[in-house]
Structure formats: C-alpha cells, structure tokens
Design a protein around this motif. Structure first.
Motif, mmCIF file in Angstrom:
data_model
loop_
_atom_site.group_PDB
_atom_site.id
_atom_site.type_symbol
_atom_site.label_atom_id
_atom_site.label_comp_id
_atom_site.label_asym_id
_atom_site.label_seq_id
_atom_site.Cartn_x
_atom_site.Cartn_y
_atom_site.Cartn_z
ATOM 1 N N ALA A 67 0.825 -1.211 0.000
ATOM 2 C CA ALA A 67 0.000 0.000 0.000
ATOM 3 C C ALA A 67 0.855 1.255 0.000
ATOM 4 N N ASN A 68 2.031 1.185 0.649
ATOM 5 C CA ASN A 68 2.894 2.357 0.775
ATOM 6 C C ASN A 68 4.354 1.957 0.684
ATOM 7 N N GLY A 69 5.177 2.941 0.340
ATOM 8 C CA GLY A 69 6.619 2.803 0.449
ATOM 9 C C GLY A 69 7.118 3.764 1.512
ATOM 10 N N TYR A 70 8.321 3.517 2.024
ATOM 11 C CA TYR A 70 8.901 4.346 3.082
ATOM 12 C C TYR A 70 10.350 4.655 2.707
ATOM 13 N N ILE A 71 10.740 5.900 2.892
ATOM 14 C CA ILE A 71 12.111 6.308 2.553
ATOM 15 C C ILE A 71 12.660 7.249 3.611
ATOM 16 N N MET A 72 13.967 7.106 3.861
ATOM 17 C CA MET A 72 14.684 8.035 4.732
ATOM 18 C C MET A 72 16.059 8.265 4.150
ATOM 19 N N CYS A 73 16.507 9.495 4.210
ATOM 20 C CA CYS A 73 17.826 9.863 3.679
ATOM 21 C C CYS A 73 18.578 10.675 4.727
ATOM 22 N N THR A 74 19.856 10.364 4.906
ATOM 23 C CA THR A 74 20.725 11.162 5.765
ATOM 24 C C THR A 74 21.985 11.511 4.968
ATOM 25 N N ALA A 75 22.639 12.579 5.363
ATOM 26 C CA ALA A 75 23.840 13.005 4.645
ATOM 27 C C ALA A 75 24.863 13.539 5.629
ATOM 28 N N THR A 76 26.097 13.122 5.446
ATOM 29 C CA THR A 76 27.208 13.569 6.281
ATOM 30 C C THR A 76 28.136 14.425 5.445
ATOM 31 N N SER A 77 28.405 15.621 5.894
ATOM 32 C CA SER A 77 29.227 16.550 5.125
ATOM 33 C C SER A 77 30.573 15.927 4.761
ATOM 34 N N ASN A 78 30.919 16.030 3.476
ATOM 35 C CA ASN A 78 32.196 15.528 2.950
ATOM 36 C C ASN A 78 32.398 14.035 3.199
ATOM 37 N N SER A 79 31.309 13.295 3.343
ATOM 38 C CA SER A 79 31.438 11.865 3.573
ATOM 39 C C SER A 79 30.506 11.090 2.659
ATOM 40 N N HIS A 80 29.288 10.804 3.124
ATOM 41 C CA HIS A 80 28.414 10.002 2.287
ATOM 42 C C HIS A 80 26.945 10.337 2.509
ATOM 43 N N ILE A 81 26.132 9.899 1.531
ATOM 44 C CA ILE A 81 24.687 10.041 1.582
ATOM 45 C C ILE A 81 24.110 8.647 1.764
ATOM 46 N N SER A 82 23.302 8.452 2.793
ATOM 47 C CA SER A 82 22.699 7.146 3.074
ATOM 48 C C SER A 82 21.208 7.198 2.787
ATOM 49 N N VAL A 83 20.696 6.169 2.125
ATOM 50 C CA VAL A 83 19.276 6.082 1.792
ATOM 51 C C VAL A 83 18.775 4.680 2.104
ATOM 52 N N ALA A 84 17.587 4.598 2.690
ATOM 53 C CA ALA A 84 16.910 3.314 2.861
ATOM 54 C C ALA A 84 15.488 3.454 2.353
ATOM 55 N N ILE A 85 15.053 2.479 1.564
ATOM 56 C CA ILE A 85 13.698 2.456 1.017
ATOM 57 C C ILE A 85 13.099 1.089 1.327
ATOM 58 N N TYR A 86 11.893 1.081 1.887
ATOM 59 C CA TYR A 86 11.296 -0.162 2.376
ATOM 60 C C TYR A 86 9.831 -0.249 1.979
ATOM 61 N N ASP A 87 9.358 -1.480 1.837
ATOM 62 C CA ASP A 87 7.922 -1.689 1.619
ATOM 63 C C ASP A 87 7.485 -2.965 2.341
ATOM 64 N N ASN A 88 6.197 -3.071 2.615
ATOM 65 C CA ASN A 88 5.613 -4.255 3.245
ATOM 66 C C ASN A 88 5.034 -5.201 2.191
ATOM 67 N N GLY A 89 5.670 -5.244 1.034
ATOM 68 C CA GLY A 89 5.103 -5.957 -0.098
ATOM 69 C C GLY A 89 5.469 -7.423 -0.194
ATOM 70 N N ILE A 90 5.344 -7.970 -1.412
ATOM 71 C CA ILE A 90 5.465 -9.412 -1.626
ATOM 72 C C ILE A 90 6.907 -9.884 -1.736
ATOM 73 N N GLY A 91 7.849 -8.985 -1.917
ATOM 74 C CA GLY A 91 9.247 -9.371 -2.055
ATOM 75 C C GLY A 91 9.637 -9.600 -3.502
ATOM 76 N N ILE A 92 10.930 -9.538 -3.771
ATOM 77 C CA ILE A 92 11.435 -9.635 -5.145
ATOM 78 C C ILE A 92 11.197 -11.020 -5.732
ATOM 79 N N TYR A 93 11.401 -12.064 -4.921
ATOM 80 C CA TYR A 93 11.235 -13.427 -5.426
ATOM 81 C C TYR A 93 9.820 -13.653 -5.947
ATOM 82 N N LYS A 94 8.827 -13.281 -5.173
ATOM 83 C CA LYS A 94 7.434 -13.480 -5.594
ATOM 84 C C LYS A 94 7.062 -12.566 -6.761
ATOM 85 N N SER A 95 7.717 -11.426 -6.855
ATOM 86 C CA SER A 95 7.384 -10.506 -7.952
ATOM 87 C C SER A 95 7.742 -11.091 -9.314
ATOM 88 N N PHE A 96 8.672 -12.089 -9.349
ATOM 89 C CA PHE A 96 9.053 -12.728 -10.604
ATOM 90 C C PHE A 96 8.222 -13.981 -10.907
#
Length: 401
Positions: free
Chosen positions: A152-181
């Motif tokens: 029904a929904n997706g969820y995302i969060m992003c954080t960033a550290t100056s002069n280092s890296h950008i972190s992203v996580a994206i999640y869903d309560n769905g069927i999963g990649i295996y079942k999607s195929f």
C-alpha cells in the motif's frame, strides 16, 4: 501493555524489536493498546528506522493502538512512530532529510525526491555526477515499490554527512522480489537468484511496465562511485561492497506477532560517497541524455543560472544561511560542468548580515580564487549598502587568507 526496547545492534535491531513484540503479545494476546518505550541510545540509521516505521504502520492497520516513548531525542523527529506524508507535512519538505517519508503515488515520489535534491544541494558540496546519480537512483527504487511490491505504501529516509556520504533506505511491506518474478519466464531457484536477477540489465517481470533498468542502473552507479548497496528481500540479503565485492547471507523476514504472521517486504539500503565522481554517461552510454531539472528550473532566457537571494528559503541574515547559499552555488557550478554563467541576483533583498556575506561571497571567492570566481559568477542588482557589506567581507577574508 508496555514493551521496553533497550538493546541496539545495527544488524539485529529490527529482529529484536519483532521478537520483543511477539513475547509481549503471547503474555497479553488481547491487549491492542501498546506503549513502546525506547530506553537506550538508538542511532538513527535509515536501514533500521525505515523498516521499523513500516512495521509499526502494519500493526496499526491490524488494529493496534501504538504509542512510542523516546528516551533518545534524535529519534523524536524522524517520524519512525508516525511517518511524514506530503499531505500533512508539506512544510517539512523544506528540511526533508533525517525523516521517514511515506508515499504511494508518482506525484509524491516527485515531491519527495525534488525536496531531497534541493536540500542536498544546499548542504553538501558533492563531486561531479553524485547528485544526479542520487536523484536517478532514488526515483527508480521508489518507483519499483509502486510498480512491483503490491504494498500500500513505500517508506524512505535519507541522511547526509558533510564531505562523507549520503545514506538512503527504502522499504515496503510488499510481496518481495522473489514473488514478484513468479508467473514470468524466469526460472529461479531461490531468493538470492531473484535479487541478483533484479540487478541485471533488462530483467523485469513485464516489459510493458518497465525495462528492468532500475536496480541494474543503481548497482552500476554505486560501483562507479565506490558506494555500497544492500538489498534484503524474501529471506535473502545481497550486498555490494565499496570494492565491488558481493556478499550473500540469509536474513529472517517471517515473524509471528501473537496470532499475526508478518512477512517483511523489501529493504534497499545504499550509500553514495560525496567526494567520488560518478558518470551517468559511462554507465548508460554516450546516447543517454540526463536533464538536470534543478538547474533547468534556475536558468534564465539566456541559459544563465540565476540564483535569486531573495527567494532563498533560509534567508540572508545568518552565517548558516550564507553557508547553504555558498554550497548551492558551488554545486550549481559543478553540475553545469563550469560551463554556465551563474548570476547571484540580489534584487529585492534587504540589508544582508555581514556573516552571511562572508560565508556566501567571501568564502566562495576564497574557494575558487578571484579569476575563476569572476569567470563563473556575476553579482547583479545589489544595493550600495549590500555591496559595501560584501566588499568588506571580501577584504577581511583576503586578509585572513
């Protein structure tokens, strides 16, 4: 009922939370009014916070009334207990990072990604191609949730550290990649095969919906950037390390919460390195045309980039505002490949703070040097008073140097 959550482990936190919840429900199976007390310092890693937000939403959908008590203030604004939505929190888009956003439409994807890119452009100076690769990747993975997860929904969060890296996580309560195929011509032996297949060019369950470039393109861009990637789905995890190695390991995704069976969906977690250049052309080929919508929106009729100081959401009265303005201007220069003139337009601006002038103009001239600054930038429509403040900041900054 009160559930105390007092242990943190970056990898096992979600599993620990679910097991605590299950134990509590076994003791009081009919109690659906639950207080979750988080008593230990709990770092806000996106790959932990985002799936927890999705799990709490799942429980609410099943009729649970949940209240979360934080003992650690950094978590209180993340929205882990109640994710941010565009409809209710449009003002929060001015500062979209370090927050969990819930989405379920292409329009919401566009607004969230646009806000993240604009904020990133004012916070961190990124090497050539990093912001563009970040934008492309986040768009593709968020769209995968809408197209393939059956969540029904997706969820995302992003954080960033100056002069280092950008972190992203994206999640869903769905069927999963295996079942999607399932139901396609692919013959997969296990969940690892499904994840690895999804990262191959052209792998898609339906060519009429997509071309299968999303996870493939993401893995290639991250490899070019020497970033990292982790995909957990259907009881399998595949990680790509900074040295481009692959690690496969099993993960628990099926849990019992009292009488409920909860099957975790898909978590895509990745990091871009801010200082490592990445080329979309090298990944997608010379014929690939990328349109930087952020720069395009700033161009005037003469194809010059126009930064209107009076439109800065962060103002022009503080040193912090000057730092964000300078970061934005430098990123514009990098993203335009130093080929477009950038106008710093002070029309309609009241009296600026000396600290703003120092951070914005003084330090930028120090960053580029006088000759390169003058070839890249023009200060226009500035009042005599503000010009005096800017000139003084430049002189003082030159004496410091």
């Amino acid at each position: 009922m009160v559930i105390t959550f007092d242990r943190f482990n970056k990898i096992k936190t979600v599993e620990y939370f679910l097991r605590c919840f299950n134990r509590a429900l076994k003791l009081k199976p009919t109690d659906k009014h639950i207080t979750i007390k988080i008593e230990k310092e709990f770092p806000a890693y996106p790959e932990t916070i985002v799936p927890l937000a999705g799990i709490l939403d799942f429980l609410r959908d099943k009729g649970f009334s949940l209240y979360v008590e934080y003992n650690d203030t950094p978590l209180t604004g993340t929205g882990m207990h109640k994710p941010y939505t565009i409809a209710d929190n449009s003002y929060e888009l001015l500062s979209p990072m370090y927050k969990v956003w819930k989405y379920n439409s292409p329009e919401e994807v566009y607004k969230i990604v646009d806000a993240l890119v604009k904020y990133l452009n004012t916070k961190i100076v990124c090497a050539k191609g990093v912001v563009e690769a970040f934008e492309w990747t986040v768009n593709e993975v968020m769209d995968n949730v809408i197209q393939h997860s059956q969540s029904a929904n997706g969820y995302i969060m992003c954080t960033a550290t100056s002069n280092s890296h950008i972190s992203v996580a994206i999640y869903d309560n769905g069927i999963g990649i295996y079942k999607s195929f399932q139901g396609t011509h692919y013959r997969l032996q296990n969940s690892y095969d499904a994840i690895i297949l999804a990262m191959q060019e052209g792998a898609t369950r339906d060519k009429s919906i997509g071309q299968g470039n999303g996870l493939w393109g993401m893995s290639k861009l991250l490899a070019s950037n020497k970033g990292s990637l982790s995909i957990a789905s259907s009881e399998a995890n595949v990680s790509i390390t900074e040295s481009n190695g692959m690690i496969k390991r099993p993960v628990s995704t099926k849990y019992y919460l009292g009488e409920l069976c909860y099957q975790m969906g898909t978590l895509v977690d990745f990091q871009f390195q801010c200082n490592n250049e990445v080329s979309l052309t090298e990944v997608f080929g010379a014929d690939y045309l990328y349109t930087n919508l952020n720069l395009e929106s700033l161009e005037d009729e003469n194809e010059r980039i126009s930064l209107k100081v009076n439109d800065f959401s962060f103002g022009y009265a503080t040193r912090m505002a000057g730092e964000r303005a300078r970061t934005m201007a430098i990123n514009c220069a990098i993203q335009s490949d130093y080929k477009q003139l950038i106008l710093l337009d002070f029309s309609g601006v009241g009296i600026i703070a000396s600290s703003f002038a120092d951070e914005f103009i003084g330090k930028m001239i120090h960053h580029f040097g006088f000759i390169q600054f003058n070839s890249l930038f023009r200060i226009i429509n500035v009042s005599e008073e503000n010009m005096a403040i800017i000139n003084r900041s430049i002189m003082q900054r030159s004496n410091i140097a």
